[in-house]
Design a protein around this motif. Structure first.
Motif, PDB file in Angstrom:
ATOM      1  N   MET A   1      38.244   7.065  13.736  1.00 31.91           N
ATOM      2  CA  MET A   1      38.955   6.431  12.638  1.00 31.91           C
ATOM      3  C   MET A   1      40.378   6.153  13.108  1.00 31.91           C
ATOM      4  N   HIS A   2      40.805   4.967  12.813  1.00 31.27           N
ATOM      5  CA  HIS A   2      42.144   4.577  13.218  1.00 31.27           C
ATOM      6  C   HIS A   2      42.905   4.071  11.983  1.00 31.27           C
TER       7      HIS A   2
ATOM      8  N   VAL B   1      29.939   5.057  14.711  1.00 31.56           N
ATOM      9  CA  VAL B   1      29.440   6.390  14.383  1.00 31.56           C
ATOM     10  C   VAL B   1      30.138   6.940  13.138  1.00 31.56           C
ATOM     11  N   GLU B   2      31.406   6.605  12.956  1.00 32.43           N
ATOM     12  CA  GLU B   2      32.145   7.052  11.771  1.00 32.43           C
ATOM     13  C   GLU B   2      31.645   6.336  10.522  1.00 32.43           C
ATOM     14  N   LYS B   3      31.281   5.062  10.665  1.00 33.29           N
ATOM     15  CA  LYS B   3      30.722   4.331   9.518  1.00 33.29           C
ATOM     16  C   LYS B   3      29.428   4.985   9.056  1.00 33.29           C
ATOM     17  N   ARG B   4      28.575   5.379  10.005  1.00 24.80           N
ATOM     18  CA  ARG B   4      27.319   6.040   9.649  1.00 24.80           C
ATOM     19  C   ARG B   4      27.600   7.377   8.956  1.00 24.80           C
ATOM     20  N   CYS B   5      28.592   8.089   9.437  1.00 23.15           N
ATOM     21  CA  CYS B   5      28.964   9.383   8.849  1.00 23.15           C
ATOM     22  C   CYS B   5      29.464   9.191   7.412  1.00 23.15           C
TER      23      CYS B   5
END
Ligand SMILES: [Zn+2]
Length: 139
Positions: free
Chosen positions: A1-2, A112-116
């Protein structure tokens, strides 16, 4: 995440103005709707099954929330309560950046963060529905 803060580009959609306008308009319309005594929304899922849907208690939660009865609002629908808190926080932020013309915050997620995040949203929806079903006699 940025997370970054940057000025709004000239061709960029002004999310702060758009969503603040949508939020304030929605609350105003809903308040006017209830103030003139128009009928409350009816839940077809609840009528058909006798069980609450994911958003059952939303109207009562919002009414309690905007009257400052936060515990009662939380009991009606915890997820809607959390959503209302998030909307209020966003509206305050949007009002501040619009009034002061300061840089806008933007968040960029990796795949991967979107999936989380999607998984957490689905988990929150499921937990909220379990809570509502456990308290369905309140509806
Ligand atoms: Zn419902």
């Amino acid at each position: 995440m940025h997370l970054c803060a940057r000025p709004l580009a000239t061709t960029e959609l002004d999310h702060e103005l758009l969503w603040l306008s949508v939020s304030v308009s929605s609350v105003s319309l809903a308040g006017a709707w209830l103030a003139v005594g128009l009928p409350w929304p009816v839940c077809v899922f609840h009528q058909l099954t006798g069980l609450p849907c994911l958003t059952c208690g939303m109207t009562r939660c919002a009414i309690q929330f905007f009257h400052g009865h936060f515990l009662a609002a939380l009991k009606w629908n915890p997820l809607i309560f959390a959503l209302l808190c998030g909307v209020i926080a966003f509206d305050v932020y949007a009002l501040l950046v619009l009034a002061t013309r300061t840089p806008r915050f933007r968040i960029a997620f990796r795949q991967v963060e979107k999936r989380c995040v999607r998984g957490m949203i689905i988990l929150a929806l499921a937990l909220n529905w379990i809570y509502l079903i456990a308290h369905w006699r309140d509806f």
